[in-house]
Design a protein around this motif. Structure first.
Motif, mmCIF file in Angstrom:
data_model
loop_
_atom_site.group_PDB
_atom_site.id
_atom_site.type_symbol
_atom_site.label_atom_id
_atom_site.label_comp_id
_atom_site.label_asym_id
_atom_site.label_seq_id
_atom_site.Cartn_x
_atom_site.Cartn_y
_atom_site.Cartn_z
ATOM 1 N N ASP A 1 26.196 -64.480 -36.497
ATOM 2 C CA ASP A 1 25.318 -65.591 -36.890
ATOM 3 C C ASP A 1 24.282 -65.861 -35.811
ATOM 4 N N ASN A 2 24.639 -65.560 -34.570
ATOM 5 C CA ASN A 2 23.696 -65.765 -33.473
ATOM 6 C C ASN A 2 22.769 -64.568 -33.290
ATOM 7 N N VAL A 3 22.991 -63.514 -34.063
ATOM 8 C CA VAL A 3 22.159 -62.316 -33.932
ATOM 9 C C VAL A 3 21.543 -61.986 -35.297
ATOM 10 N N PRO A 4 20.688 -62.877 -35.814
ATOM 11 C CA PRO A 4 20.149 -62.637 -37.168
ATOM 12 C C PRO A 4 19.369 -61.337 -37.283
ATOM 13 N N TYR A 5 18.747 -60.914 -36.193
ATOM 14 C CA TYR A 5 17.954 -59.686 -36.268
ATOM 15 C C TYR A 5 18.821 -58.430 -36.373
ATOM 16 N N SER A 6 20.135 -58.586 -36.317
ATOM 17 C CA SER A 6 20.990 -57.400 -36.441
ATOM 18 C C SER A 6 20.857 -56.772 -37.825
ATOM 19 N N ASP A 7 20.223 -57.481 -38.775
ATOM 20 C CA ASP A 7 20.019 -56.871 -40.095
ATOM 21 C C ASP A 7 18.953 -55.775 -40.062
ATOM 22 N N GLN A 8 18.311 -55.603 -38.906
ATOM 23 C CA GLN A 8 17.288 -54.564 -38.773
ATOM 24 C C GLN A 8 17.884 -53.189 -38.472
ATOM 25 N N ILE A 9 19.189 -53.143 -38.170
ATOM 26 C CA ILE A 9 19.797 -51.877 -37.741
ATOM 27 C C ILE A 9 19.873 -50.883 -38.905
ATOM 28 N N LEU A 10 19.548 -49.619 -38.627
ATOM 29 C CA LEU A 10 19.602 -48.557 -39.633
ATOM 30 C C LEU A 10 21.000 -48.446 -40.227
ATOM 31 N N ASP A 11 21.064 -48.177 -41.533
ATOM 32 C CA ASP A 11 22.343 -48.216 -42.237
ATOM 33 C C ASP A 11 23.373 -47.241 -41.676
ATOM 34 N N PHE A 12 22.927 -46.039 -41.311
ATOM 35 C CA PHE A 12 23.930 -45.035 -40.917
ATOM 36 C C PHE A 12 24.573 -45.370 -39.568
ATOM 37 N N LEU A 13 24.003 -46.335 -38.855
ATOM 38 C CA LEU A 13 24.596 -46.719 -37.574
ATOM 39 C C LEU A 13 25.540 -47.916 -37.719
ATOM 40 N N LEU A 14 25.654 -48.452 -38.959
ATOM 41 C CA LEU A 14 26.574 -49.563 -39.175
ATOM 42 C C LEU A 14 27.978 -49.032 -39.451
ATOM 43 N N TYR A 15 28.974 -49.800 -39.096
ATOM 44 C CA TYR A 15 30.377 -49.412 -39.270
ATOM 45 C C TYR A 15 30.628 -48.000 -38.761
ATOM 46 N N PRO A 16 30.229 -47.678 -37.553
ATOM 47 C CA PRO A 16 30.429 -46.318 -37.029
ATOM 48 C C PRO A 16 31.910 -46.056 -36.724
ATOM 49 N N ASP A 17 32.257 -44.777 -36.606
ATOM 50 C CA ASP A 17 33.656 -44.396 -36.351
ATOM 51 C C ASP A 17 34.248 -45.097 -35.137
ATOM 52 N N TYR A 18 33.404 -45.304 -34.118
ATOM 53 C CA TYR A 18 33.942 -45.865 -32.874
ATOM 54 C C TYR A 18 34.116 -47.374 -32.944
ATOM 55 N N ASP A 19 33.490 -48.023 -33.935
ATOM 56 C CA ASP A 19 33.638 -49.472 -34.120
ATOM 57 C C ASP A 19 33.709 -49.715 -35.623
ATOM 58 N N PRO B 1 17.135 -47.705 -33.323
ATOM 59 C CA PRO B 1 17.956 -47.971 -34.500
ATOM 60 C C PRO B 1 17.350 -49.065 -35.386
ATOM 61 N N ASN B 2 16.115 -49.490 -35.099
ATOM 62 C CA ASN B 2 15.574 -50.707 -35.677
ATOM 63 C C ASN B 2 14.558 -50.394 -36.785
ATOM 64 N N LYS B 3 14.902 -50.783 -38.054
ATOM 65 C CA LYS B 3 14.006 -50.502 -39.193
ATOM 66 C C LYS B 3 12.638 -51.134 -38.979
ATOM 67 N N GLY B 4 12.624 -52.412 -38.607
ATOM 68 C CA GLY B 4 11.369 -53.139 -38.421
ATOM 69 C C GLY B 4 10.511 -52.491 -37.350
ATOM 70 N N ALA B 5 11.183 -52.012 -36.286
ATOM 71 C CA ALA B 5 10.444 -51.375 -35.199
ATOM 72 C C ALA B 5 9.772 -50.102 -35.687
ATOM 73 N N ILE B 6 10.489 -49.321 -36.516
ATOM 74 C CA ILE B 6 9.915 -48.072 -37.024
ATOM 75 C C ILE B 6 8.668 -48.377 -37.851
ATOM 76 N N GLU B 7 8.739 -49.447 -38.681
ATOM 77 C CA GLU B 7 7.555 -49.841 -39.464
ATOM 78 C C GLU B 7 6.386 -50.177 -38.542
ATOM 79 N N LEU B 8 6.680 -50.951 -37.489
ATOM 80 C CA LEU B 8 5.620 -51.330 -36.544
ATOM 81 C C LEU B 8 5.029 -50.099 -35.864
ATOM 82 N N ILE B 9 5.911 -49.156 -35.506
ATOM 83 C CA ILE B 9 5.453 -47.954 -34.797
ATOM 84 C C ILE B 9 4.555 -47.114 -35.706
#
Lengths: 367, 333
Positions: free
Chosen positions: A110-128, A307-315
């Motif tokens: 909840d304190n990291v709202p921008y975490s929704d910018q992370i690319l999907d394939f990096l979510l729920y990774p094997d190590y976490d 890993p940031n979708k928004g950043a890729i758009e900006l780039i």
């Protein structure tokens, strides 16, 4: 001064010395209680310094920025100095080890709202697997950097087998790193890069020994490789994509690809140690790093994959500051087909790691 | 496999006790002499030695004889003899768990022993080359009739003002495929040759780094030698070759012994040079110890290797001491 007094003095000195030595392991808290701080522990040269200044300016939270050079060193420091660090940036399998050791705090998303910018394939990774402890910061792959003037190949259709091609005598830099070299060999053989199957590991060792005896390997090294590739010392090198970006930037004859069998994908993520004293500030800091414009700034400084979708758009925005064809750059963003065949390094249990080490030493001992 | 760096309480206690013993020793000296004594001037060095030599040796011995949990074990030495020792345990357990036959994977790993032999062989070659090249150089430098002698001394010393790591890396820029030597060869139309990443390159780096340690002890002894002895030899009918062979050489033995010690010891323990100039192709014993500590994080196995290394050095020192019993060459052996 009489004798007794000298003796006593020296004794006192000796005791004082041992006392201070015992205490030096503990963290020192230098800041005033009123000041809001966040203690950040990151890799050497792994953030745009302007980002830190901007964060302090916008939030009024002071950043104590500290660096490490190896993840092993980082773990030791975090264990030895409880409370000294609020945010750390370990790599994938180290995160797994830290979770298993109970060293990490769950992040309050909840304190990291921008975490929704992370690319999907990096979510729920094997190590976490529950995606509770880590938020990706930078990622990349392991592949082959090659000199296009020395080798002609189709980067979309080339196998790791090229590292065993006897035509390329004395022209390959291999990584002097157990997990990475064993990992790519296991991938080539069609096994998992995290294999703990004894026959698979021995097969990988025998492949590496065969490679050494073929005479195709020029040297086993890590840090020196990228500059030597820039200088044109060898035709091919097994390399991390981040280092490859650096080398390609300095020598346009160089190109990078991930072989078709897939490879290792790595990810450095932000985590909060369970001993952190300023957890909320840590979350504010992590959220700041996930803000697209900030992630783009860091990308432009570090040149690893973001890993940031928004950043890729900006780039990619043709009217923006960067106007860079990010998706078109195969080093930064490999095709989904390839990514599907890549896997993260897992934390191999210590006893199996001793098998890896013994086998690696056999390779080193091959003349 | 990372060993926790924090020391057990008794290690701190041992260090504290060491310092207290040191304080008491000083106190006793003062008492015995009823005041200051000359030996007290050595106390700063004694303290230094206790902290940075005695205590570390104790710690290395502790790590060498314990496992990661601090329990007594000899496994680290078994691991020296058989680098697959730990791995074989895992493989056997795995075979039992799966009910399969893994006996083909149970082998002895010889890397530690082989690397030690290889290091000794490299150090031997390096010492011989240094002696063959260094002795005439020292003779030349010590010759009173040669005006160039003292200039040569300075020329030998100047490179030593720079750190040996930098000098070794500098060799790389000479020997690389795109390096200076190959560029000149290309200009002359001779084509490139592979100079880097062979064991001879490593040997070159070692000889380059350690040659001064051979030259200077010999030079010092020759320089102190009474030159009238050679004059007397000439008077008695020796030609210059006989003078060298029968007078100068026997008198310079202490310097040679010193030189051999000073070249052989660092040669055996060389690290970094094989990695930079040898491209990680071959390892020397120093690299092996380094990788145990830094790559594998196995301080216990690394300490066992270090202890064996120290033992080896002590043995070779005592052998060399026989050749220079009076310590005339600086008493290094």
């Amino acid at each position: 001064m009489n004798m007794k007094r000298i003796l006593l003095l020296l004794l006192a000195l000796a005791m004082a010395l041992t006392m201070t030595a015992c205490q030096s392991g503990e963290a020192t808290e230098g800041s005033k209680p009123a000041e809001r701080v966040v203690n950040v522990f990151n890799w050497e040269d792994y953030i745009d310094p302007a980002v830190i200044a901007l964060f302090e300016e916008e939030t009024g939270i002071k950043v104590n920025y500290m660096c490490f050079t190896t993840v092993e060193d980082m773990i030791v420091q975090v264990e030895a100095n409880p409370g000294a660090f609020d945010v750390c940036f370990p790599s994938d399998y180290i995160i797994e080890r830290m979770i298993n050791k109970g060293m990490l705090a769950e992040i309050n998303f909840d304190n990291v709202p921008y975490s929704d910018q992370i690319l999907d394939f990096l979510l729920y990774p094997d190590y976490d697997p529950q995606n509770k402890y880590s938020i990706p910061y930078m990622w990349g792959t392991v592949g082959i950097l090659y000199n296009t003037t020395m080798i002609d190949l189709d980067p979309d259709n080339t196998s790791w087998a090229i590292l065993w091609d006897p035509r390329y005598q004395n022209s390959i830099f291999m990584m002097d790193s157990i997990r990475d070299s064993m990992g790519v060999t296991l991938k080539y053989l069609g096994f998992s890069a995290n294999s703990t199957e004894i026959p698979e590991l021995f097969a990988a060792r025998d492949m590496l020994i065969r490679q050494k005896k073929l005479g195709v390997v020029k040297a086993y090294q890590v840090d020196e490789t990228k500059d030597k590739m820039v200088a044109g010392e060898a035709a091919m090198a097994v390399m991390w994509s981040g280092d490859a970006m650096y080398a390609i930037d300095l020598n346009e004859d160089l190109s990078y690809f991930v072989p078709m069998e897939g490879s290792n994908v790595w990810c450095d993520s932000a985590v909060i140690p369970i001993t952190a004293k300023n957890k909320e500030n840590a979350e504010i800091f992590i959220n700041f790093l996930c803000r697209p414009d900030i992630a783009a700034m860091n990308w432009n400084y570090i040149w690893y994959s973001t890993p940031n979708k928004g950043a890729i758009e900006l780039i990619e925005d043709p009217d923006g500051d960067y106007a860079y064809d990010y998706t078109g750059n195969r080093t930064l963003s490999p095709t989904p087909d390839i990514m599907a065949k890549c896997e993260f390094f897992r934390d191999i249990p210590e006893d199996y790691l001793s098998v890896y080490e013994a086998l690696w030493m056999d390779l080193k001992n091959t003349k | 496999m990372l060993t926790d760096m924090s020391l057990p309480w008794w290690a701190w206690a041992a260090m504290g006790a060491g310092l207290i013993v040191f304080a008491v020793m000083i106190g006793m000296t003062i008492k015995r002499n009823r005041g200051m004594h000359r030996s007290l001037f050595a106390s700063p060095y004694t303290l230094w030695m206790i902290i940075f030599t005695v205590v570390p040796v104790i710690l290395i011995s502790y790590y060498a004889f314990t496992d990661a949990n601090g329990n007594f074990t000899l496994d680290n030495f078994k691991n020296f003899w058989d680098s697959h020792y730990e791995a074989n345990k895992v493989i056997k357990a795995e075979a039992e768990r799966l009910g399969v036959d893994y006996s083909q994977y149970i082998t002895r790993g010889t890397v530690n022993v082989d690397t030690l032999v290889y290091s000794l062989w490299m150090a031997f070659q390096c010492t011989i080359i240094c002696l063959v090249m260094g002795y005439p150089a020292a003779l030349f430098m010590a010759d009173r009739k040669m005006k160039l002698g003292s200039t040569l001394v300075v020329l030998f010393i100047i490179p030593m003002w720079m750190n040996f790591l930098l000098r070794t890396v500098a060799w790389m820029t000479l020997l690389e495929d795109s390096g200076l030597i190959n560029q000149v060869l290309e200009l002359l139309g001779l084509g490139k040759i592979q100079l880097m990443y062979t064991s001879n390159t490593v040997l070159l780096g070692m000889v380059y780094n350690f040659l001064p340690f051979m030259v200077f002890p010999i030079y010092t002894v020759l320089n102190k030698m009474d030159y009238r002895l050679s004059e007397a030899a000439a008077d008695l009918g020796c030609n210059s070759f006989q003078t060298l062979y029968k007078v100068t050489m026997p008198l310079s033995i202490p310097g040679v012994v010193s030189g051999i010690t000073m070249v052989f010891m660092p040669s055996v323990t060389t690290f970094f040079i094989p990695r930079v100039l040898g491209g990680g192709y071959t390892m020397m014993f120093g690299d092996l110890i380094e990788s145990k500590f830094l790559t594998e994080g196995n301080w216990n196995a690394g300490s066992a290797l270090s202890l064996l290394m120290m033992l080896l050095i002590l043995v070779s020192l005592s052998i060399l001491r026989k050749a220079d019993p009076n310590g005339e060459g600086g008493g290094l052996a």
